[in-house]
Design an enzyme around this catalytic site. Structure first.
Site, short mmCIF file in Angstrom:
data_model
loop_
_atom_site.label_atom_id
_atom_site.label_comp_id
_atom_site.label_asym_id
_atom_site.label_seq_id
_atom_site.Cartn_x
_atom_site.Cartn_y
_atom_site.Cartn_z
N GLU A 44 0.86 -1.20 0.00
CA GLU A 44 0.00 0.00 0.00
C GLU A 44 0.89 1.24 0.00
O GLU A 44 2.08 1.14 0.29
CB GLU A 44 -0.89 -0.01 1.25
N GLN A 52 29.35 -0.57 -19.06
CA GLN A 52 30.73 -0.05 -19.10
C GLN A 52 31.50 -0.64 -20.28
O GLN A 52 32.22 0.08 -20.99
CB GLN A 52 31.41 -0.40 -17.76
N SER A 90 7.72 -2.60 2.86
CA SER A 90 8.52 -3.55 3.66
C SER A 90 7.78 -3.91 4.94
O SER A 90 7.77 -5.07 5.35
CB SER A 90 9.87 -2.91 4.02
N THR A 105 12.82 -6.10 -0.32
CA THR A 105 14.07 -5.44 -0.72
C THR A 105 15.28 -6.25 -0.23
O THR A 105 15.14 -7.19 0.56
CB THR A 105 14.15 -4.04 -0.08
N GLU A 113 9.18 -7.98 -4.05
CA GLU A 113 9.05 -9.19 -3.22
C GLU A 113 10.06 -9.18 -2.05
O GLU A 113 10.64 -10.21 -1.71
CB GLU A 113 9.16 -10.46 -4.07
N GLY A 131 29.99 4.26 -24.73
CA GLY A 131 28.86 5.12 -25.09
C GLY A 131 27.71 4.35 -25.69
O GLY A 131 26.54 4.71 -25.53
C1 LIG Z 1 7.62 -2.80 -10.49
C2 LIG Z 1 7.10 -3.20 -9.15
C3 LIG Z 1 6.22 -4.27 -9.05
C4 LIG Z 1 5.68 -4.62 -7.80
N1 LIG Z 1 4.74 -5.62 -7.75
C5 LIG Z 1 4.07 -5.81 -6.58
C6 LIG Z 1 2.97 -6.71 -6.52
O1 LIG Z 1 2.60 -7.35 -7.51
N2 LIG Z 1 2.30 -6.82 -5.34
C7 LIG Z 1 2.67 -6.15 -4.22
O2 LIG Z 1 2.02 -6.30 -3.18
N3 LIG Z 1 3.74 -5.30 -4.24
C8 LIG Z 1 4.44 -5.12 -5.38
N4 LIG Z 1 5.50 -4.24 -5.42
C9 LIG Z 1 5.86 -3.52 -4.21
C10 LIG Z 1 7.21 -3.94 -3.62
O3 LIG Z 1 7.13 -5.21 -3.07
C11 LIG Z 1 7.61 -2.86 -2.60
O4 LIG Z 1 7.94 -1.71 -3.33
C12 LIG Z 1 8.75 -3.29 -1.73
O5 LIG Z 1 8.35 -4.31 -0.86
C13 LIG Z 1 9.33 -2.14 -0.91
O6 LIG Z 1 8.33 -1.42 -0.24
P1 LIG Z 1 8.30 0.18 -0.36
O7 LIG Z 1 8.40 0.52 -1.80
O8 LIG Z 1 7.12 0.67 0.40
O9 LIG Z 1 9.64 0.68 0.35
P2 LIG Z 1 9.83 0.94 1.93
O10 LIG Z 1 9.28 -0.18 2.71
O11 LIG Z 1 9.31 2.29 2.24
O12 LIG Z 1 11.41 0.93 2.06
C14 LIG Z 1 12.24 2.03 1.67
C15 LIG Z 1 13.69 1.64 1.91
O13 LIG Z 1 13.89 1.44 3.33
C16 LIG Z 1 14.42 0.14 3.56
N5 LIG Z 1 13.88 -0.35 4.82
C17 LIG Z 1 12.58 -0.43 5.19
N6 LIG Z 1 12.49 -0.95 6.43
C18 LIG Z 1 13.76 -1.23 6.84
C19 LIG Z 1 14.34 -1.80 8.01
N7 LIG Z 1 13.57 -2.26 9.01
N8 LIG Z 1 15.68 -1.91 8.09
C20 LIG Z 1 16.46 -1.50 7.07
N9 LIG Z 1 15.98 -0.95 5.92
C21 LIG Z 1 14.64 -0.84 5.80
C22 LIG Z 1 13.96 -0.69 2.38
O14 LIG Z 1 14.76 -1.83 2.20
C23 LIG Z 1 14.10 0.33 1.24
O15 LIG Z 1 15.45 0.39 0.86
C24 LIG Z 1 6.08 -3.92 -6.64
C25 LIG Z 1 7.01 -2.88 -6.74
C26 LIG Z 1 7.50 -2.51 -7.97
C27 LIG Z 1 8.46 -1.34 -8.04
#
Ligand SMILES: Cc1cc2nc3c(=O)[nH]c(=O)nc-3n(C[C@H](O)[C@H](O)[C@H](O)COP(=O)(O)OP(=O)(O)OC[C@H]3O[C@@H](n4cnc5c(N)ncnc54)[C@H](O)[C@@H]3O)c2cc1C
Length: 387
Positions: A131, A340, A136, A369, A367, A344
């Site tokens: 959402e 690299q 995460s 990070t 799925e 270019g």
């Molecule tokens: C192209 C694409 C397809 C996707 N498809 C789906 C899908 O089909 N279904 C679905 O449900 N989701 C989907 N996602 C969502 C994806 O799983 C999330 O973007 C991902 O889990 C990260 O959540 P966020 O973007 O809210 O980042 P955040 O949770 O806000 O994280 C931001 C950064 O902080 C880091 N971070 C967060 N918490 C911690 C912690 N406790 N310790 C250290 N670092 C932390 C993260 O690793 C990241 O680097 C998709 C995303 C993309 C870009």
């Protein structure tokens, strides 16, 4: 004499690889940049993949699937991604997120009604956990499901849903018990066309541009009680288990793109000449190619091992997280080196490495990070070390 450890894949898996490789070369390669530039979702191609059984790879034939395992599945995703990451991502999200959640947690009736059309490729699947305010930290999700008689009424917004616009069946995680944390989350099966359920903003992305990524808007969507997946309150646990399997396919996705970028680099470095000799006669370039291949092979072993553990019914969650973490970070490094090596020409769209460079980044994010994978792996290490 001990029994030798055999690292070769079974013949039928190599035959499947060849089949998918030929298909990708003929049906995907000519269109890759058109789809990417135009953000075109290749619907006709997905239909063909459905006819080949690729949208139900990991499900038994009785449910419309191809009756194969995760090893075959990993090889299919790898070969598709070697040509186009977006197609590999579509097959991965459809199989191991939406369809697999229904296969592993659904009732006979739910499998009949929803898994069959998904696995046979008649309809594409969406899986919506993320959402705007929770990625995460998925247990903090705010979409609500309130029981009214024999229907659940869902309200909220999901984002980043793969196949959010083109999907016909969606598994949606929602909060059924306020204040109960991750124990108050349940999973529901939704159908396109249910009143109040629609796709929202379609994302304009850095990479994976031919993959459909959308918001899902839920406004008083009445979902029959029969569409609750498993028991009330276990949706978060189900989602985490679903992701464990899904990570094998994201690792395979990264592996395939790294392989594609590597092969393009081998070809280009043989053809391009600088200082009177081919690029691949310079030792600095040779070392890059050597490092790329070593890392790709290491990732391949991790991916196939995780897939094979799952196929044998052995614990695989840690192995899947390790494969996903290593393969995705490796693929980013390999794609970087590939650009690299092209100089270019790696920065322009006439050569495939520019696109691999953009597409692979998704693999360290989707799925779970890289940071989340490290947390999962560390949790296993600490759990295993308890007396
Ligand atoms: C192209 C694409 C397809 C996707 N498809 C789906 C899908 O089909 N279904 C679905 O449900 N989701 C989907 N996602 C969502 C994806 O799983 C999330 O973007 C991902 O889990 C990260 O959540 P966020 O973007 O809210 O980042 P955040 O949770 O806000 O994280 C931001 C950064 O902080 C880091 N971070 C967060 N918490 C911690 C912690 N406790 N310790 C250290 N670092 C932390 C993260 O690793 C990241 O680097 C998709 C995303 C993309 C870009």
């Amino acid at each position: 004499m001990g029994e030798a450890l055999d690292f070769t894949l079974p013949e039928h898996v190599e035959a499947l690889r060849e089949e998918v490789r030929r298909f990708a070369h003929k049906e995907i390669r000519p269109h890759v940049m058109t789809w990417d530039e135009g953000r075109i979702f290749p619907e006709a191609l997905m239909r063909k993949l459905g006819e080949m059984g690729m949208l139900g790879i990991i499900f038994p034939e009785q449910w419309g699937g191809a009756g194969m395992g995760y090893l075959e599945y990993a090889v299919v995703v790898e070969e598709l991604a070697r040509v186009d990451g977006s197609v590999g991502l579509g097959v991965a999200a459809h199989n191991s997120l939406c369809a697999n959640h229904i296969y592993s947690q659904g009732s006979e009736d739910q499998r009949q009604r929803y898994l069959k059309p998904l696995a046979s490729g008649q309809v594409l699947g969406t899986w919506a956990l993320t959402e705007p305010g929770s990625g995460s930290d998925a247990g903090a999700l705010r979409t609500t499901a309130r029981l009214a008689g024999d229907t659940w009424v869902l309200n909220g917004t999901k984002n980043f849903a793969t196949h959010g616009t083109v999907g016909g069946i969606a598994v949606v995680m929602a909060r059924t018990r306020p204040g109960a944390g991750s124990d108050g989350i349940s999973a529901f099966i939704l159908e396109k066309g249910m009143p109040g359920f629609r796709a929202g903003k379609q994302e304009n992305k850095l990479g994976m541009r031919a993959s459909d990524t959308s918001e899902l808007i839920l406004e008083d969507v009445a979902v029959p009680a029969a569409n609750l997946l498993g028991a009330e309150g276990v949706g978060f646990k189900q989602a985490m288990t679903t992701l464990d399997g899904g990570r094998i396919s994201i690792a395979a996705l990264a592996l395939g793109m790294a392989q594609g970028a590597f092969e393009a680099s081998v070809k280009y470095s043989a053809m391009r000449r600088t200082f009177g000799r081919a690029l691949n006669e310079h030792q600095a370039i040779q070392f890059k190619l050597a490092d790329m291949q070593v890392q790709i092979e290491a990732a391949r072993l991790l991916v196939y091992r995780a897939a094979s553990l799952k196929d044998r019914g052995l614990p695989y969650a840690k192995a899947a997280a390790m494969a996903k973490l290593y393969a995705s970070e490796m693929a980013c490094r390999v794609a970087d080196e590939a650009v690299q090596i092209h100089g270019g020409y790696g920065f322009i769209k006439d050569y495939p490495v520019e696109k691999f460079y953009r597409d692979v980044k998704l693999c360290t994010i989707g799925e779970g990070t890289s940071e989340i994978q490290r947390m999962v792996i560390a949790r296993h290490i600490i759990g295993e070390s308890r007396p």
